[in-house]
Write an enzyme that holds these catalytic residues in place. Structure first.
Site, mmCIF file in Angstrom:
data_model
loop_
_atom_site.group_PDB
_atom_site.id
_atom_site.type_symbol
_atom_site.label_atom_id
_atom_site.label_comp_id
_atom_site.label_asym_id
_atom_site.label_seq_id
_atom_site.Cartn_x
_atom_site.Cartn_y
_atom_site.Cartn_z
ATOM 1 N N ASP A 135 45.838 -46.974 31.994
ATOM 2 C CA ASP A 135 46.258 -48.322 31.681
ATOM 3 C C ASP A 135 44.848 -49.275 31.474
ATOM 4 O O ASP A 135 44.128 -49.515 32.493
ATOM 5 C CB ASP A 135 46.888 -48.912 33.066
ATOM 6 C CG ASP A 135 48.103 -49.616 32.826
ATOM 7 O OD1 ASP A 135 48.046 -49.991 31.593
ATOM 8 O OD2 ASP A 135 48.817 -49.873 33.699
ATOM 9 N N ARG A 137 46.888 -61.689 31.035
ATOM 10 C CA ARG A 137 46.761 -60.449 30.063
ATOM 11 C C ARG A 137 47.163 -60.952 28.961
ATOM 12 O O ARG A 137 46.817 -59.892 27.771
ATOM 13 C CB ARG A 137 47.697 -59.451 30.962
ATOM 14 C CG ARG A 137 47.200 -59.136 32.094
ATOM 15 C CD ARG A 137 48.304 -58.319 33.021
ATOM 16 N NE ARG A 137 48.625 -57.056 32.584
ATOM 17 C CZ ARG A 137 49.928 -56.659 32.725
ATOM 18 N NH1 ARG A 137 50.807 -56.943 33.528
ATOM 19 N NH2 ARG A 137 50.317 -55.213 32.131
ATOM 20 N N LYS A 184 53.460 -53.336 24.703
ATOM 21 C CA LYS A 184 54.103 -53.626 25.753
ATOM 22 C C LYS A 184 54.046 -55.100 25.897
ATOM 23 O O LYS A 184 53.503 -55.825 25.608
ATOM 24 C CB LYS A 184 53.648 -52.898 27.205
ATOM 25 C CG LYS A 184 52.246 -53.378 27.726
ATOM 26 C CD LYS A 184 51.842 -52.584 28.550
ATOM 27 C CE LYS A 184 50.451 -52.662 29.310
ATOM 28 N NZ LYS A 184 49.677 -51.865 30.029
ATOM 29 N N HIS A 185 55.237 -55.801 26.643
ATOM 30 C CA HIS A 185 56.423 -55.096 27.227
ATOM 31 C C HIS A 185 57.576 -55.730 26.682
ATOM 32 O O HIS A 185 58.058 -56.822 27.075
ATOM 33 C CB HIS A 185 56.615 -55.370 29.020
ATOM 34 C CG HIS A 185 54.981 -55.357 29.555
ATOM 35 N ND1 HIS A 185 54.033 -56.381 29.579
ATOM 36 C CD2 HIS A 185 54.577 -54.546 30.430
ATOM 37 C CE1 HIS A 185 53.154 -55.891 30.336
ATOM 38 N NE2 HIS A 185 53.444 -54.784 30.819
ATOM 39 N N HIS A 210 57.648 -56.481 39.032
ATOM 40 C CA HIS A 210 57.110 -55.360 40.105
ATOM 41 C C HIS A 210 57.855 -55.473 41.479
ATOM 42 O O HIS A 210 58.034 -54.575 42.361
ATOM 43 C CB HIS A 210 55.647 -55.654 40.503
ATOM 44 C CG HIS A 210 54.629 -55.334 39.351
ATOM 45 N ND1 HIS A 210 54.511 -56.237 38.393
ATOM 46 C CD2 HIS A 210 54.066 -54.474 39.150
ATOM 47 C CE1 HIS A 210 53.628 -55.754 37.491
ATOM 48 N NE2 HIS A 210 53.253 -54.365 38.155
ATOM 49 N N ASP A 215 58.767 -48.864 31.264
ATOM 50 C CA ASP A 215 57.650 -49.531 32.519
ATOM 51 C C ASP A 215 58.060 -48.812 33.532
ATOM 52 O O ASP A 215 58.867 -47.787 33.649
ATOM 53 C CB ASP A 215 57.804 -51.167 32.708
ATOM 54 C CG ASP A 215 56.622 -51.613 33.211
ATOM 55 O OD1 ASP A 215 55.595 -50.983 33.555
ATOM 56 O OD2 ASP A 215 56.480 -52.943 33.199
#
Length: 434
Positions: A168, A246, A276-277, A289, A361
């Site tokens: 990552d 990000r 992604k995503h 998450h 993911d």
């Protein structure tokens, strides 16, 4: 003094319930910090307090006996949880050769030690590995490179295809191998540069990541992020997605331009990219998450904005595509995109004619793991997802693989979908070989 004594008595009665809950759920990803020394401490404290209560004569009173029993529960529940884990692990490690070769190529797993992952690699129970910060902590780059090479040697000796080795390295706040690898700025820092300059810098960032990852033995980077920068502040409970930091930009054209250049730099170095995503989490305020999340935007609007960078970069590269755990309500309101046939087969394969690698993911994320993870595994494989990622807590691989194993033994896996996926994976592996 009397007040303190009452507080102590209350804690003496409440604490065993909290410890019993932790013990019964010792294998949960949220309790990963308790593994090892933490679990041993929990057991030792419980047994010690039970012994003290016995020595002080609490067993002679009814309430005292109940209290002693409560403090004996955590070690018993932990033993039961550990036994369940070991039985599941035994079942996975003793899967037949046919089962391993059919299911294993579809799993990418994070790991903590060579001894833990080597049997999985050697028996064909996994198709790849996820490398992150704990794999390189207190180690040199050469030591990790040698470990990865040794695992690839085991694959060759077993007559298996090379492992897909992922990392990552997005740049910015997500660069799990930096240091010791070079810490590259976020691609978002290039958005305000003139077009030619940002293209040149993005390629340079890709080459830097690609060169260092390839030297380490990593052949697939889980980057870049193509989600559009959120127009509003995300939920305060967004502890980990942090997509505002990000994402590259809010303009799809700028995102596509920078991402295409970055991917070109990666691929020139022999490392694949992962976009992604999909279907995009820039508009979603919830952190997947931990929580389930919906994307309620109409498909026509997504096609005109959020999905433009995905289409553009896919058309110019061999990139893989990561599907997130957000529910695209206009297409499939009943399940997350990561295991939706309507999204994966209906949009990506049929409508876009994308025949590259699709991966989920991390299945350890709360949006999936805290619900029916076995259903998600079955539906993802039947939907044509090629790789299932088990990254954050590699120990969950045994539970997740066992889901696939059980589905296979019950005849619920789509053999045609698995065969098509095997073909795609074979093409991807051939493309990454020097």
């Amino acid at each position: 003094m009397q007040f303190k004594r009452r507080i102590g008595l209350i804690l003496l009665w409440l604490a065993p319930f909290a410890l019993a809950f932790a013990a019964a759920n010792k294998n949960d990803p949220y309790l990963v910090v308790l593994r090892g020394a933490g679990n041993m401490t929990l057991v030792a404290v419980s047994i010690a307090i039970a012994i003290v209560l016995l020595r002080r004569g609490h067993w002679r009173r009814c309430t005292g006996r109940l209290l002693v029993v409560l403090w004996c529960l955590p070690p018993l529940l932990m033993s039961a949880a550990h036994l369940r884990f070991e039985l599941r692990k035994h079942d996975v490690l003793h899967a037949s050769r046919v089962e391993a070769r059919q299911l294993g190529p579809h799993f990418i797993v994070g790991y903590s030690s060579f001894s833990e992952v080597a049997p999985l690699a050697e028996q064909g129970l996994i198709g790849g590995m996820y490398i992150t910060r704990h794999n390189i902590r207190r180690r040199t780059v050469d030591e990790l490179r040698i470990e990865i090479a040794a695992l690839q040697d085991k694959r060759r000796a077993a007559g298996l295809p090379p492992l897909i080795v992922t990392a990552d390295q997005e740049g910015g706040i997500v660069g799990h191998l930096s240091p010791p690898l070079t810490k590259v700025p976020a691609l978002a820092t290039l958005a305000e540069l003139p077009p030619e300059q940002r293209k040149e810098k993005a390629e340079e960032f890709g080459r830097t990541h690609g060169r260092e990852l390839a030297a380490l033995g990593v052949n697939l980077n889980l980057a870049p992020v193509l989600d559009l920068k959120p127009p509003v502040r995300r939920n305060r409970l967004d502890f980990h997605t942090l997509i505002g930091q990000r994402a590259i930009a809010s303009d799809p054209a700028v995102v596509g331009e920078i991402a295409s250049a970055y991917v070109q730099g990666l691929e020139e170095s022999g490392v694949g990219a992962t976009l992604k995503h999909f279907p995009g989490i820039g508009r979603v305020r919830t952190d997947t998450h931990h929580f389930a999340a919906n994307l309620d935007t109409p498909v026509e609007e997504l096609e005109a904005s959020d999905w433009r960078p995905f289409k553009e970069v896919l058309a110019r590269s061999r990139a893989a595509l990561m599907v997130g755990h957000v529910t695209l309500t206009a297409v499939d309101p009943d399940r997350a995109a990561s295991h939706s046939r309507r999204v994966v087969q209906g949009i990506l394969r049929d409508k876009w004619n994308y025949q590259g690698i699709v991966m989920t993911d991390d299945l350890v994320m709360g949006a999936i793991y805290q619900h029916d993870v076995c259903r998600a595994v079955l539906e993802a494989m039947n939907a044509g997802v090629d790789l299932l990622l088990v990254a954050y807590d590699g120990a969950q691989f045994y539970r997740i693989f066992d889901c696939a194993l059980e589905a296979s033994r019950q005849g619920r896996l789509d053999v045609t979908a698995l065969g098509a996926s095997e073909t795609r994976l074979g093409r991807a592996l051939l493309a990454t070989e020097p």
